[in-house]
Design a protein around this motif. Structure first.
Motif, short mmCIF file in Angstrom:
data_model
loop_
_atom_site.label_atom_id
_atom_site.label_comp_id
_atom_site.label_asym_id
_atom_site.label_seq_id
_atom_site.Cartn_x
_atom_site.Cartn_y
_atom_site.Cartn_z
N THR A 1 -4.31 10.10 -3.87
CA THR A 1 -5.31 11.13 -4.18
C THR A 1 -4.84 12.08 -5.28
O THR A 1 -5.51 13.06 -5.57
CB THR A 1 -5.62 11.96 -2.91
N GLY B 1 0.81 -1.21 0.00
CA GLY B 1 0.00 0.00 0.00
C GLY B 1 0.84 1.26 0.00
O GLY B 1 2.06 1.23 -0.03
N ASN C 1 -2.02 -3.33 -4.08
CA ASN C 1 -1.71 -1.94 -4.42
C ASN C 1 -0.32 -1.67 -3.86
O ASN C 1 -0.16 -1.28 -2.70
CB ASN C 1 -2.72 -0.98 -3.78
N TYR D 1 -4.74 2.62 -4.25
CA TYR D 1 -5.10 2.80 -2.85
C TYR D 1 -4.28 3.91 -2.19
O TYR D 1 -3.06 3.96 -2.29
CB TYR D 1 -4.89 1.49 -2.09
N ASN D 2 -4.98 4.84 -1.56
CA ASN D 2 -4.37 5.93 -0.81
C ASN D 2 -3.67 6.95 -1.71
O ASN D 2 -2.85 7.73 -1.25
CB ASN D 2 -3.37 5.37 0.22
N ALA E 1 -10.15 2.64 -10.84
CA ALA E 1 -10.06 2.80 -9.39
C ALA E 1 -8.71 3.42 -9.08
O ALA E 1 -7.68 2.93 -9.53
CB ALA E 1 -10.19 1.46 -8.70
N ASP F 1 -8.28 -6.09 -6.06
CA ASP F 1 -8.84 -5.42 -4.88
C ASP F 1 -8.35 -3.98 -4.81
O ASP F 1 -7.16 -3.71 -4.79
CB ASP F 1 -8.42 -6.17 -3.62
N GLN F 2 -9.29 -3.04 -4.77
CA GLN F 2 -8.95 -1.61 -4.76
C GLN F 2 -8.43 -1.13 -3.42
O GLN F 2 -7.78 -0.07 -3.35
CB GLN F 2 -10.18 -0.78 -5.12
N PHE F 3 -8.68 -1.87 -2.37
CA PHE F 3 -8.37 -1.37 -1.04
C PHE F 3 -7.36 -2.23 -0.28
O PHE F 3 -7.02 -1.91 0.86
CB PHE F 3 -9.66 -1.27 -0.22
N ALA F 4 -6.91 -3.32 -0.87
CA ALA F 4 -5.96 -4.21 -0.19
C ALA F 4 -4.53 -3.74 -0.43
O ALA F 4 -4.15 -3.41 -1.56
CB ALA F 4 -6.13 -5.64 -0.68
N SER G 1 -15.16 4.09 -8.54
CA SER G 1 -14.46 3.68 -9.76
C SER G 1 -15.35 3.72 -11.00
O SER G 1 -14.85 3.70 -12.12
CB SER G 1 -13.93 2.25 -9.59
N SER H 1 -4.60 -1.74 -7.72
CA SER H 1 -5.57 -2.84 -7.89
C SER H 1 -5.15 -3.78 -9.03
O SER H 1 -5.84 -3.89 -10.05
CB SER H 1 -6.99 -2.31 -8.13
#
Length: 229
Positions: free
Chosen positions: A100, A31, A163, A97-98, A94, A156-159, A89, A129
């Motif tokens: 911006t 991440g 990422n 992750y994290n 997407a 996975d967009q948040f794992a 997304s 992702s």
């Protein structure tokens, strides 16, 4: 005969150079967006100075340019610079992750190419992702290699595991092509570093030396023929 003898001397060096060293994909993270300086890379393409395609669009539209320069490379293709701005997304892209900031998104059936003015031995990128249908190909002239997909490719967009910042090495390149067979290939902070391995330079020097010596032998043979005449 002398030039043939020289080529015979060079043959062991040619055989000692690996025909295709294995490409290594080293993960950092998981991440986050680590500073490229931590990986020993430089010339970072962040896409932050490039106008983004409006959120929600799936094709390159104004003001996003089709070609631009960022991070020491010349970019072109149908990829889009995107910033979700906190939005979802939309089934299209997407944000890593994290992350911006602006990033590059290559949608299904599209591709984006970056060309560098010199040859490097390492490529770094924050890969968001990761999907099995993302394709990254490195080029060096007529030679190319497809980078192995990391085993954490589950989309996975948040794992954190899917990422991650990766550094790819083992192949000298001056061009990279990012393509995807599905929505989407998202990445950011593309950096380059390293130089071709010493064995590569050794082969180049030996090759130039061989050509020079062969030319010298031809010139000497020509002079001897003129003298004999």
């Amino acid at each position: 005969m002398k030039s043939t003898y020289l080529l015979a001397l060079l043959a062991p060096f040619a055989l000692s150079v690996p025909a295709g060293a294995a490409v290594t994909v080293t993960p950092f993270g998981p991440g986050g967006v680590p500073l490229p300086s931590l990986t020993g890379l430089s010339s970072v393409a962040t896409f932050d100075s490039i106008p983004q395609t409006p959120y929600g669009d799936s094709v390159q539209t104004s003001p996003n340019p089709a070609t631009f320069t960022d991070g020491g490379g010349s970019w072109s293709g149908s990829g889009i610079v995107m910033n979700n701005g906190g939005g979802g997304s939309l089934g299209l892209y997407a944000e890593p992750y994290n992350d911006t900031t602006n990033y590059m998104a290559v949608l299904s059936g599209q591709s984006e190419t970056v060309v560098y003015g010199k040859t490097y031995s390492e490529l770094g990128l924050y890969w968001g992702s990761i999907d099995t249908y993302n394709v990254l190909t490195l080029f060096n002239g007529a030679n190319s290699v497809v980078v192995p997909i990391p085993p954490v490719a589950n989309g996975d967009q948040f794992a954190g595991d899917s990422n991650r910042y990766f550094v790819i090495s083992g192949f000298d390149f001056n061009k990279a092509v990012f393509s995807s067979n599905g929505n989407s290939f998202e990445f950011d902070n593309v950096a380059v570093g390293g130089v071709p391995e010493p064995s590569t330079w050794m082969m180049l020097m030996l090759g130039f030396g061989g050509l020079g010596y062969a030319g010298y032998c031809r010139a000497k043979a020509g002079s001897a023929a003129v003298s004999a005449g």
